[in-house]
Enzyme design. Structure first.
Site, PDB file in Angstrom:
ATOM      1  N   GLU A  93      11.473   6.602   5.661  1.00 21.22           N
ATOM      2  CA  GLU A  93      12.024   7.237   4.453  1.00 21.22           C
ATOM      3  C   GLU A  93      13.253   8.086   4.793  1.00 21.22           C
ATOM      4  O   GLU A  93      13.555   8.332   5.961  1.00 21.22           O
ATOM      5  CB  GLU A  93      10.936   8.064   3.768  1.00 21.22           C
ATOM      6  CG  GLU A  93       9.779   7.168   3.306  1.00 21.22           C
ATOM      7  CD  GLU A  93       8.702   7.914   2.541  1.00 21.22           C
ATOM      8  OE1 GLU A  93       8.733   9.163   2.486  1.00 21.22           O
ATOM      9  OE2 GLU A  93       7.814   7.225   1.992  1.00 21.22           O
ATOM     10  N   GLU A 121       7.507  -3.722   5.914  1.00 23.89           N
ATOM     11  CA  GLU A 121       7.560  -5.171   6.140  1.00 23.89           C
ATOM     12  C   GLU A 121       8.980  -5.658   6.346  1.00 23.89           C
ATOM     13  O   GLU A 121       9.234  -6.599   7.091  1.00 23.89           O
ATOM     14  CB  GLU A 121       6.849  -5.954   5.030  1.00 23.89           C
ATOM     15  CG  GLU A 121       7.209  -5.612   3.611  1.00 23.89           C
ATOM     16  CD  GLU A 121       6.366  -4.498   3.022  1.00 23.89           C
ATOM     17  OE1 GLU A 121       6.435  -3.371   3.558  1.00 23.89           O
ATOM     18  OE2 GLU A 121       5.688  -4.720   2.003  1.00 23.89           O
ATOM     19  N   CYS A 172      11.198  -0.238   3.624  1.00 19.66           N
ATOM     20  CA  CYS A 172       9.766  -0.551   3.692  1.00 19.66           C
ATOM     21  C   CYS A 172       9.397  -1.141   5.049  1.00 19.66           C
ATOM     22  O   CYS A 172      10.221  -1.782   5.721  1.00 19.66           O
ATOM     23  CB  CYS A 172       9.407  -1.558   2.608  1.00 19.66           C
ATOM     24  SG  CYS A 172       9.549  -0.920   0.941  1.00 19.66           S
ATOM     25  N   CYS A 200      10.731  -6.313  -1.360  1.00 19.63           N
ATOM     26  CA  CYS A 200      10.101  -6.941  -0.186  1.00 19.63           C
ATOM     27  C   CYS A 200       9.649  -8.359  -0.515  1.00 19.63           C
ATOM     28  O   CYS A 200       9.742  -9.256   0.323  1.00 19.63           O
ATOM     29  CB  CYS A 200       8.917  -6.109   0.309  1.00 19.63           C
ATOM     30  SG  CYS A 200       9.441  -4.650   1.224  1.00 19.63           S
ATOM     31  N   CYS A 228       6.184  -4.393  -2.481  1.00 17.39           N
ATOM     32  CA  CYS A 228       7.058  -4.047  -3.610  1.00 17.39           C
ATOM     33  C   CYS A 228       7.975  -5.237  -3.944  1.00 17.39           C
ATOM     34  O   CYS A 228       8.074  -6.204  -3.182  1.00 17.39           O
ATOM     35  CB  CYS A 228       7.886  -2.818  -3.275  1.00 17.39           C
ATOM     36  SG  CYS A 228       9.205  -3.140  -2.085  1.00 17.39           S
ATOM     37  N   ASN A 281       7.262   2.095   7.516  1.00 15.25           N
ATOM     38  CA  ASN A 281       8.232   2.569   6.519  1.00 15.25           C
ATOM     39  C   ASN A 281       9.016   3.761   7.052  1.00 15.25           C
ATOM     40  O   ASN A 281       8.465   4.636   7.722  1.00 15.25           O
ATOM     41  CB  ASN A 281       7.583   2.862   5.155  1.00 15.25           C
ATOM     42  CG  ASN A 281       6.418   3.814   5.208  1.00 15.25           C
ATOM     43  OD1 ASN A 281       5.715   3.891   6.203  1.00 15.25           O
ATOM     44  ND2 ASN A 281       6.209   4.535   4.129  1.00 15.25           N
TER      45      ASN A 281
HETATM   46  N1  THU Z   1       6.485   0.884   0.999  1.00 14.62           N
HETATM   47  C1  THU Z   1       6.470  -0.054   1.993  1.00 14.62           C
HETATM   48  O1  THU Z   1       6.702   0.248   3.173  1.00 14.62           O
HETATM   49  N2  THU Z   1       6.176  -1.328   1.643  1.00 14.62           N
HETATM   50  C2  THU Z   1       5.936  -1.743   0.370  1.00 14.62           C
HETATM   51  O2  THU Z   1       5.828  -2.935   0.113  1.00 14.62           O
HETATM   52  C3  THU Z   1       5.741  -0.755  -0.688  1.00 14.62           C
HETATM   53  C4  THU Z   1       6.248   0.598  -0.393  1.00 14.62           C
HETATM   54  C5  THU Z   1       6.826   2.257   1.360  1.00 14.62           C
HETATM   55  C6  THU Z   1       8.159   2.720   0.810  1.00 14.62           C
HETATM   56  C7  THU Z   1       7.955   4.210   0.765  1.00 14.62           C
HETATM   57  O3  THU Z   1       8.259   4.742   2.043  1.00 14.62           O
HETATM   58  C8  THU Z   1       6.473   4.389   0.509  1.00 14.62           C
HETATM   59  O4  THU Z   1       5.880   3.142   0.824  1.00 14.62           O
HETATM   60  C9  THU Z   1       6.129   4.772  -0.934  1.00 14.62           C
HETATM   61  O5  THU Z   1       6.736   3.920  -1.832  1.00 14.62           O
END
Ligand code: THU
Length: 166
Positions: free
Chosen positions: A64, A75, A73, A115, A112, A62
């Site tokens: 940010e 994935e 994210c 995704c 999420c 991930n």
């Molecule tokens: N996140 C992912 O990388 N994948 C997901 O399916 C859920 C959330 C990341 C996004 C963000 O950087 C952190 O997790 C918190 O939401």
């Protein structure tokens, strides 16, 4: 009016050796990919590894951003990199791992909503399902047989076509 029902099937395991050797390796790569996470805002690190049908593995973590919606994210980072490098090669399996240094012993987390939509399209575009293997800090694994398990009644490309109800 008709009553309809959808059921999902998935697996739980406490022993990674129950996975196929190549899927054990994929989860190892996802855990390693955590190290590349840039998660200064949430502290929640996610690593992902995608294996394509040609055996190539792509990783993602991930990423940010101070402008929160600009982040991505893990994935999706991994899947888009794989699809960009090999646009004609189907995805064979995906592993995702989560970790937060401030919250030890995280359980596996399911992807999420956005995704899920991207995973669904990765199956639809090649007409091939792939398993999604989720891990956390401990030995617990959650294994989904395909993306549609995560997103029943998904929006997909056929809806964009006139006169072609799905
Ligand atoms: N996140 C992912 O990388 N994948 C997901 O399916 C859920 C959330 C990341 C996004 C963000 O950087 C952190 O997790 C918190 O939401």
């Amino acid at each position: 009016m008709k009553n309809k029902e959808l059921r999902i099937k998935y697996q739980l395991s406490d022993d990674i050796s129950e996975l196929r050797a190549e899927d054990q390796e994929l989860m190892r790569r996802a855990r390693e990919a955590l190290k590349g996470a840039y998660a200064p805002y949430s502290g929640f690190q996610v690593g992902a590894a995608v294996r394509l049908a040609n055996g190539e593995i792509f990783i993602g973590s991930n990423q940010e951003n101070a402008s929160l919606p600009a982040g991505l994210c893990a994935e999706r980072v991994a899947l888009y990199a794989a699809n960009a490098a090999y646009p004609d090669v189907p995805v064979e399996a995906l592993a995702i791992s989560v970790h937060n240094p401030k919250e030890p012993h995280l359980q596996p987390a399911t992807p999420c909503g956005p995704c899920r939509q991207v995973l669904e399209e990765a199956e639809q575009r090649f007409g091939q399902e792939f398993p999604i293997i989720l891990g956390g800090d401990g030995s617990q694994l959650l294994i989904l047989p395909n993306a549609s398990t995560l997103l029943p009644l998904a929006f997909h490309a056929d809806f964009l076509k006139k006169d072609s109800p799905s």
